[in-house]
Write an enzyme that holds these catalytic residues in place. Structure first.
Site, PDB file in Angstrom:
ATOM      1  N   HIS A   1     -78.450 -78.978  35.156  1.00  0.00           N
ATOM      2  CA  HIS A   1     -79.185 -79.545  34.236  1.00  0.00           C
ATOM      3  C   HIS A   1     -80.793 -80.022  34.487  1.00  0.00           C
ATOM      4  O   HIS A   1     -81.090 -79.873  35.869  1.00  0.00           O
ATOM      5  CB  HIS A   1     -78.530 -81.013  33.696  1.00  0.00           C
TER       6      HIS A   1
ATOM      7  N   HIS B   1     -84.094 -83.017  33.712  1.00  0.00           N
ATOM      8  CA  HIS B   1     -84.368 -84.245  33.001  1.00  0.00           C
ATOM      9  C   HIS B   1     -85.955 -84.070  32.422  1.00  0.00           C
ATOM     10  O   HIS B   1     -87.004 -84.018  33.307  1.00  0.00           O
ATOM     11  CB  HIS B   1     -84.467 -85.627  33.871  1.00  0.00           C
TER      12      HIS B   1
ATOM     13  N   GLU C   1     -86.131 -88.385  38.843  1.00  0.00           N
ATOM     14  CA  GLU C   1     -84.871 -89.026  39.217  1.00  0.00           C
ATOM     15  C   GLU C   1     -84.820 -89.481  40.363  1.00  0.00           C
ATOM     16  O   GLU C   1     -85.388 -88.716  41.282  1.00  0.00           O
ATOM     17  CB  GLU C   1     -83.767 -88.048  38.931  1.00  0.00           C
TER      18      GLU C   1
ATOM     19  N   HIS D   1     -81.229 -78.864  38.702  1.00  0.00           N
ATOM     20  CA  HIS D   1     -80.474 -79.357  39.887  1.00  0.00           C
ATOM     21  C   HIS D   1     -79.120 -79.514  39.188  1.00  0.00           C
ATOM     22  O   HIS D   1     -78.578 -79.514  38.048  1.00  0.00           O
ATOM     23  CB  HIS D   1     -81.196 -80.375  40.362  1.00  0.00           C
TER      24      HIS D   1
ATOM     25  N   GLU E   1     -77.753 -92.413  38.942  1.00  0.00           N
ATOM     26  CA  GLU E   1     -79.016 -91.630  38.796  1.00  0.00           C
ATOM     27  C   GLU E   1     -80.078 -92.601  37.896  1.00  0.00           C
ATOM     28  O   GLU E   1     -79.623 -93.141  36.794  1.00  0.00           O
ATOM     29  CB  GLU E   1     -78.796 -90.497  37.844  1.00  0.00           C
TER      30      GLU E   1
END
Length: 274
Positions: free
Chosen positions: A159, A161, A166, A205, A219
């Site tokens: 996935h 972000h 993060e 990642h 996270e």
């Protein structure tokens, strides 16, 4: 933990905490934390301990006659206050049933405490996730967090972000994180409890559990809401012909892609397409 809002009353939250820590941040509310191990997270990466305004430090550098006048009290009542700052120091925990003082201004509209430990996690094929952000912890406008567990052999799915970097904090178990930055650049890191990871915005990642026990980590994002993009879900919702042209996959393989986020996925062959 005790807080004081500028306008409303103080609020006390029982986190089952013994040493006491009291501070007043210039850009925040006064607060005190008693007896626990805790993690401090700030939305500003330039945070410095010198920017912390401590009660004991302030009063140690204020004439006692001024303190007495401020509190409309006798100077002798303040003879035993500390002569220097106390940051983390021994203390006596308050009784469990102690009621906090009530302010005539009323209660604060948005609590500074959120019972994250009581949130029911969402179960996935390879572990669990629970999230606290402004949608549930309404006052948290700049920090969002997800607590993730990954069972042995499972992984936090591939996935990225889209909005924020993060910052990860590993609590239990052993992890391996691989990041892909684009232009054929990738790197893998191993993590143990107490380690911190950093993943820039938009880097693809995934997180593997490389141990024999449950992996648990946080996270954390400088954002009001938690957001991620699942690679598997993205491909499942992309026209199959485009996926086939890019990856040379069969129609039957593409048809098995999960249209819902897997988030934490189990071992090979585990799929819950919908």
């Amino acid at each position: 933990m005790a807080h004081l809002n500028r306008r409303y009353a103080g609020v006390n939250a029982d986190h089952r905490c013994g040493p006491a820590w009291t501070e007043l941040r210039r850009d925040s509310q006064p607060r005190r934390l008693v007896g626990t191990e805790f993690l401090l997270i700030f939305p500003d990466g330039n945070f410095n301990d010198d920017d912390t305004l401590l009660l004991t430090d302030w009063l140690a550098h204020t004439p006692k006659e001024v303190i007495a006048k401020n509190f409309q009290d006798e100077i002798s009542d303040w003879d035993k206050i500390p002569g220097e700052q106390l940051y983390i120091f021994p203390g006596v925990p308050p009784p469990d049933n102690q009621q906090p003082p009530q302010s005539p201004a009323g209660e604060i509209p948005e609590p500074f405490s959120f019972p994250f430990s009581k949130v029911q996690p969402t179960q996935y094929t390879g572990g669990t996730v629970k999230i606290a952000d402004s949608t549930t912890f309404n006052i948290s406008k700049e920090i969002a967090v997800a607590e993730v567990t990954v069972e042995p052999g499972a992984m936090r799915e591939m996935h990225w972000h889209p909005r924020q970097d993060e910052w990860g904090f590993f609590l239990e178990g052993n992890a391996r994180v691989t990041l892909f930055a684009g232009t054929a650049i990738a790197q893998t890191f191993d993590y143990q409890p107490g380690d911190i990871s950093y993943i820039p915005t938009g880097y693809g990642h995934y997180v593997e559990n490389t141990g024999n026990t449950t992996l648990r980590f946080l996270e954390i994002f400088n954002s009001d809401v938690f957001q991620d993009v699942s690679l598997a879900q993205w491909l499942a919702l992309t026209p199959p012909a485009l996926v086939k042209q890019h990856l040379q996959l069969s129609d039957s393989t593409i048809a098995k892609f999960n249209r819902s986020k897997g988030v934490v996925v189990g071992g090979l062959g585990v799929n819950t397409s919908s």
